[in-house]
Design an enzyme around this catalytic site. Structure first.
Site, short mmCIF file in Angstrom:
data_model
loop_
_atom_site.label_atom_id
_atom_site.label_comp_id
_atom_site.label_asym_id
_atom_site.label_seq_id
_atom_site.Cartn_x
_atom_site.Cartn_y
_atom_site.Cartn_z
N CYS A 55 38.84 29.28 4.69
CA CYS A 55 37.67 29.36 5.96
C CYS A 55 38.23 28.78 7.12
CB CYS A 55 36.58 28.80 5.37
SG CYS A 55 34.98 29.30 7.11
N CYS B 258 35.56 27.93 9.74
CA CYS B 258 34.89 26.52 9.65
C CYS B 258 36.10 25.37 9.81
CB CYS B 258 34.93 26.56 7.62
SG CYS B 258 34.02 27.46 7.26
N ASP B 259 37.50 26.07 9.36
CA ASP B 259 38.24 25.11 9.91
C ASP B 259 39.35 25.37 10.66
OD1 ASP B 259 37.13 24.07 7.93
OD2 ASP B 259 38.26 24.60 6.34
#
Ligand code: NAP
Length: 349
Positions: free
Chosen positions: A173, A176-177
């Protein structure tokens, strides 16, 4: 390295908008619960239970409730599904450019006007019969019909080092990261829309990104391919990742050139895997639904499955796997449930 779970990122986005997670606009939950909860100890009973709160499940909830069916949406995580992880959506009509998380927050808030969405409630068992009986992480419930919108999950590379480095440099992701990889070397593996969108996103936040793809051409949309070449993002064609290297954190990847068979180590801090999706079909299997060889549930044009009063929509039912298609599938499934349960006059022959 600290990796923020998706729900925290989502909460941050909601508070950025001045909204609270789980905000109920019209309190649909209490209305349904009052109607459907039996006076004795029997579990709450609904016309239809929708499993999954991605675009298909949310659309199904809106359409089912507007058709007058009693209904609940069960979601094991937070509403939004895979779209939440897409940094930018450019092909959902009405939203020329919108982060996936924002689009799904809007869609979930819209659905909550009609239907109770129970976040963090996972269905652990489902049985057919006169009524469908569901066991969830919070209890039991029954229904006359079920709409499965359980979506899909990330396919893994299945190479040495991948599993052990999840959260320590291996990610599925970028939204997200990605934040943790500013000015760091990363590879994105894959050649579809997700891989190219992720590469563009990582480039935009100043990661030093290289695409690694096993073929000599992409399957992603032309528009994305043009953006990749315009931004000058390097691509290693005909190349596969054979191993993720590192002990406490990712230090590199071992790459194989499929044309020359040459192997080399590329030092990187992050590996973003974007090699497609696998349908989340466990509940479908429990219900005995027919599936294609890829594990996608087979449905007719009305999103009915081979089992009466069970419908499947969204990524679980395969097809073009676009948000518009998932929304269509969810709406169509809800209307089919309405027809099957209510036998309306305009459908009688
Ligand atoms: P995808 O379209 O299935 O692409 C997966 C990519 O990963 C392909 O390039 C495939 O290579 C490669 N791949 C598969 N297994 C691999 C392995 N073991 N090792 C290395 N490479 C591997 O998946 P996706 O990009 O996640 O997209 C899924 C669906 O969502 C698609 O229908 C896509 O259009 C849709 N989507 C749409 C948008 C959008 O429209 N904005 C954004 C994201 C996703 P080959 O090409 O060689 O098979």
């Amino acid at each position: 390295m600290i990796v923020l779970p998706l729900f925290q990122l989502r909460a941050r986005t909601l508070s950025d908008q001045g909204l609270k997670p789980g905000l109920q606009i019209h309190g649909a939950m209490s209305v349904d619960a009052m109607h459907d909860h039996q006076p004795d100890d029997s579990p709450p009973d609904y016309d239809v239970i929708i499993i999954g709160a991605g675009p298909a499940g949310l659309a199904a909830g809106i359409y089912a409730r507007r058709a007058g069916l009693s209904c609940v949406v069960l979601e094991k995580g937070v509403p939004g599904g895979q779209v939440m992880t897409s940094p930018l959506i450019e092909n959902y009509p009405g939203f020329p450019e919108v982060p996936g998380m924002k689009l799904m927050d809007v869609m979930a808030e819209h659905a909550r006007r009609y239907v109770d969405i129970r976040e963090g409630e996972e269905v652990t068992r489902i049985r057919g019969g006169e009524r469908f009986e569901l066991t969830t992480t919070n209890g039991r419930m029954t229904s006359k019909a079920v709409i499965l919108a359980t979506g899909s999950h990330h396919r893994k590379l299945d190479v040495p080092g991948e599993e052990g480095m999840i959260g320590r440099g291996v990610s599925y992701c970028a939204t997200c990261d990605g934040f943790f990889y500013k000015r760091k070397e990363v590879v994105v593996v894959g050649g579809g829309n997700t891989a190219l969108t992720d590469a563009l996103y990582l480039h935009s936040i100043d990661s030093k990104v290289t695409l690694v793809h096993r073929r000599d051409s992409f399957r992603a949309d032309k528009h994305l391919q043009e953006s990749i070449s315009r931004k000058g993002i390097p691509v290693l064609w005909n190349t596969v990742v054979e191993e993720v290297l590192g002990e406490d954190a990712v230090k590199g990847v071992r790459l194989r050139d499929l044309k020359t068979d040459a192997v080399r180590v590329m030092p990187v801090n992050g590996v973003f895997v974007a090699v497609g999706e696998v349908p989340s079909n466990q509940l479908a299997a429990e219900l005995g639904l027919s599936m294609d060889p890829g594990g996608f549930v087979q449905v007719d044009r009305s999103y009915r499955t081979n089992v009466p009063c069970v419908y499947a929509a969204g990524d679980l039912s395969g097809g073009i796997r676009q948000i518009v298609a998932a929304v269509h599938g969810g709406a169509a499934a809800a209307l089919s449930a309405f027809e099957d349960l209510m036998n309306p006059y305009f459908k009688r022959s």
